[in-house]
Design an enzyme around this catalytic site. Structure first.
Site, short mmCIF file in Angstrom:
data_model
loop_
_atom_site.label_atom_id
_atom_site.label_comp_id
_atom_site.label_asym_id
_atom_site.label_seq_id
_atom_site.Cartn_x
_atom_site.Cartn_y
_atom_site.Cartn_z
N TRP A 142 -4.68 4.07 11.77
CA TRP A 142 -4.68 3.50 10.26
C TRP A 142 -5.11 4.49 9.54
CZ3 TRP A 142 -2.24 -0.35 7.83
CH2 TRP A 142 -2.59 -0.37 6.51
N GLN A 175 0.76 -1.42 0.11
CA GLN A 175 0.04 -0.13 0.30
C GLN A 175 0.79 1.29 -0.18
OE1 GLN A 175 -2.52 -1.84 3.58
NE2 GLN A 175 -3.96 -0.62 2.53
N GLU A 177 -5.19 -1.06 14.12
CA GLU A 177 -5.75 -0.08 12.97
C GLU A 177 -7.06 0.39 13.79
OE1 GLU A 177 -6.47 -2.13 9.19
OE2 GLU A 177 -4.51 -2.66 9.22
N ASN A 209 -1.42 -10.63 9.21
CA ASN A 209 -2.32 -9.33 9.38
C ASN A 209 -3.91 -9.93 9.32
OD1 ASN A 209 -3.04 -6.40 9.50
ND2 ASN A 209 -3.97 -7.01 7.50
N GLU A 210 -4.71 -9.57 10.21
CA GLU A 210 -6.00 -9.88 10.18
C GLU A 210 -6.35 -11.38 9.58
OE1 GLU A 210 -7.86 -6.89 7.67
OE2 GLU A 210 -7.81 -5.45 9.47
N HIS A 230 1.09 -9.31 5.15
CA HIS A 230 -0.08 -8.53 5.09
C HIS A 230 -0.69 -8.71 3.51
CE1 HIS A 230 -1.93 -4.76 6.69
NE2 HIS A 230 -2.69 -4.81 5.46
#
Ligand SMILES: *[C@@H]1O[C@H](CO)[C@@H](O)[C@H](O)[C@H]1NC(C)=O
Ligand SMILES: *[C@@H]1O[C@H](CO)[C@@H](O)[C@H](O)[C@H]1NC(C)=O
Ligand SMILES: *[C@@H]1O[C@H](CO)[C@@H](O)[C@H](O)[C@H]1NC(C)=O
Ligand SMILES: *[C@@H]1O[C@H](CO)[C@@H](O)[C@H](O)[C@H]1NC(C)=O
Ligand SMILES: *[C@@H]1O[C@H](CO)[C@@H](O)[C@H](O)[C@H]1NC(C)=O
Length: 493
Positions: free
Chosen positions: A427, A44, A392, A186-187, A141
């Protein structure tokens, strides 16, 4: 910056003297060592996708196949990292969260380490550390090397556990003297649903015809299982080989919603229990107790993988901390239908309706700080009160100051009520190429001019607010004051 700061302080003083500040808190109210930061992820923020030996990840492939906007250049962080660290210093961050691009460091997924990729992360981490900013590094991620996806199907295959562990080994060895906080995945829960259940996110798989290939009934659970095993394997490696020398910790992160039942009916109450089991318990159950929650085993049946006794022992207790992504609240209503091709939602047997008219492509989040308190309290009560980092939490700028002050206040309340929360990350540090919405929505404390070849960064009002808070000024504004400040700020910049 100084002018805005004095404006904020003046407004605060005016409010304080008018007696409107019942809920005032300041940074000093947080425990010693509490980390305040902001974050971004590799794809990103970095850009430079074809430079210096990096090869594509599944994220590059997905956005290019969909012919939408992409992260080819995005913030150009790969070239502008020194400038960005300077902005972090000016903002007053004491921690920064980012991820390593696996295919920049090890372009084919395993084997050859790319010296230029290695040097980039060494330089970036050194720059952070030299400026007193603690790096919090995420290993994965949403972006494993495309070559691994092509070769054996990535996370659908257990071979991934070995390759991911070898990649983590390189990261610990090369960066571990400067990095004390590692997040493996991540998540983990939402990655499995988004990448393999509805196909919104990389690698974009779900049952046809929604996606060209996949199986929404089985793959999310297989992937979730392999992520947990890979996390446990990496955590074991760290404990065996690095922890004594480097002294860091290894965690995992999950996406959580603040839930409340749609009605007070028995059915909705039970649906709420299932929703908690599916969102929290899917990952936290194995990490805390060594197994999936009973509600999941009953509903998913044979499609839910089973931990062997040895795996269960390995997964249990393998996370030194839990990273939390918390933005939203939802009501939960019972779902009666049992479709012939079940998926995560129908297995859960619940409709999860986000509060505040939110949809995946509209990020006007409602300001519902109780959601944060509910999430932190549930983890405290049901999963042994592990150390937590809020990794986040944010939304668009206009209502953002209101949101930040409400949520940071909610975190403080939860800490005072016994939650073991140790850090809070906004975030995102700057506008990025977003996972679902590309460049259409921006979450940054700093805006980025994506039409400018130099990708100029400019602080938004929320950057000023956060900075003032981090520098110890007690600032608490009502929504009218924020609106006024926003309009003064827009006309002055
Ligand atoms: C991608 O989008 C551009 C601009 O909308 C269009 O000209 C091009 O044909 C599209 N390519 C594919 C492969 O769909
Ligand atoms: C998904 O896998 C299950 C179990 O193997 C199978 O019964 C089902 O037909 C598959 N669904 C699709 C859409 O391929
Ligand atoms: C949500 O949308 C409905 C219908 O568009 C509208 O009536 C309602 O006011 C909206 N609620 C919020 C909180 O924006
Ligand atoms: C505070 O903690 C207690 C005990 O753990 C719990 O019963 C209560 O619901 C918590 N309060 C809030 C607001 O979360
Ligand atoms: C963004 O950059 C472009 C190109 O340099 C420039 O024309 C434009 O005015 C900039 N936009 C803003 C809002 O500064």
């Amino acid at each position: 910056m100084a002018q805005i700061l004095s404006l904020l302080v003046t407004i605060f003083l005016a409010l304080a003297s008018s007696g409107r500040c019942s809920n005032v808190y300041s940074r000093k109210d947080f425990p010693e060592g509490f980390a305040f930061g902001a974050g971004a992820s590799a794809y990103q923020w970095e850009g430079a996708v074809n430079e210096d030996g990096r090869k594509p990840s599944v994220w590059d492939t997905l956005v290019h196949s969909r012919n939408t906007s992409n992260g080819d250049i995005t913030c150009d962080g790969y070239h502008k990292y020194k400038e960005d660290v300077q902005l972090m210093v000016e903002t007053g961050l004491n921690a920064y969260r980012f991820s390593i691009s696996w295919s920049r460091l090890i372009p084919n997924g395993r084997g050859h380490v790319n010296p230029k990729g290695l040097q980039f992360y060494k330089n970036f981490i050194q720059q952070l550390v030299n400026h007193g900013i603690e790096p919090h590094v995420t290993l994965y991620h949403d972006d494993h090397p495309q070559s691994i996806e092509d070769e054996y199907g990535g996370w659908l295959n257990r071979r991934m556990i070995k390759d991911f562990t070898a990649y983590a080994d390189v990261c610990f060895r090369e960066f571990g003297s400067n990095v004390k906080f590692w997040t493996t995945i991540n998540e983990a829960n939402i990655y499995s649903i988004g990448g393999y259940g509805n196909g919104f996110t990389p690698p974009g798989r779900c049952s046809p015809p929604g996606c060209s290939s996949g199986n929404s009934s089985t793959e999310p659970y297989i992937v979730g299982h392999n992520l947990l095993l890979a996390h446990a394997s990496v955590s074991r490696l760290y404990k065996r080989k690095y922890k004594d020398i480097q002294g860091g910790s290894v965690g995992i992160s999950i996406f959580l919603l603040g839930f409340k039942p749609s009605t007070s009916s028995k059915d909705d109450e039970l649906a709420l229990q299932r929703a908690k089991a599916f969102y929290f318990g899917w990952i936290l159950g194995p990490l805390t107790f060594g197994d999936y929650p009973d509600e999941m085993k009953t509903a998913v049946g044979l499609r839910l993988p089973v931990f062997s006794e040895e795996e269960s022992e390995q997964v249990k207790g393998s996370s030194d901390f839990i990273g939390i992504m918390q933005y939203l609240a939802a009501t939960v209503a019972n779902m009666k239908s049992k479709p012939s091709h079940p998926d995560f939602d129908s297995d859960m047997g619940a409709f999860v309706n986000l509060i505040g008219n939110y949809s995946a492509f509209n990020e006007k989040y409602a300001v519902v700080p109780w959601a944060m308190e509910a999430v932190l309290d549930h983890i405290k009560q049901s999963y042994g009160n592990p150390p937590l980092y809020i990794l986040e939490n944010d939304l668009q700028d206009t209502p953002r100051i209101e949101y930040l002050q409400a949520y940071i206040g909610a975190v403080l309340k939860s800490i005072r009520n016994g939650s073991n929360t140790r850090g809070y990350f906004v975030w995102s540090f700057m506008d990025l190429f977003e996972l679902l919405t590309g460049y259409d929505y921006s979450y940054g404390l700093y805006s980025v001019n994506f039409s400018d070849p130099h990708r100029k960064r400019s602080p938004k009002l929320s950057a000023h607010w956060y900075s003032a808070f981090l520098k110890g000024n007690t600032i608490f504004l009502g929504s009218q004051d924020i609106a006024q400040l926003q309009s003064d700020f827009s006309s002055s910049s």
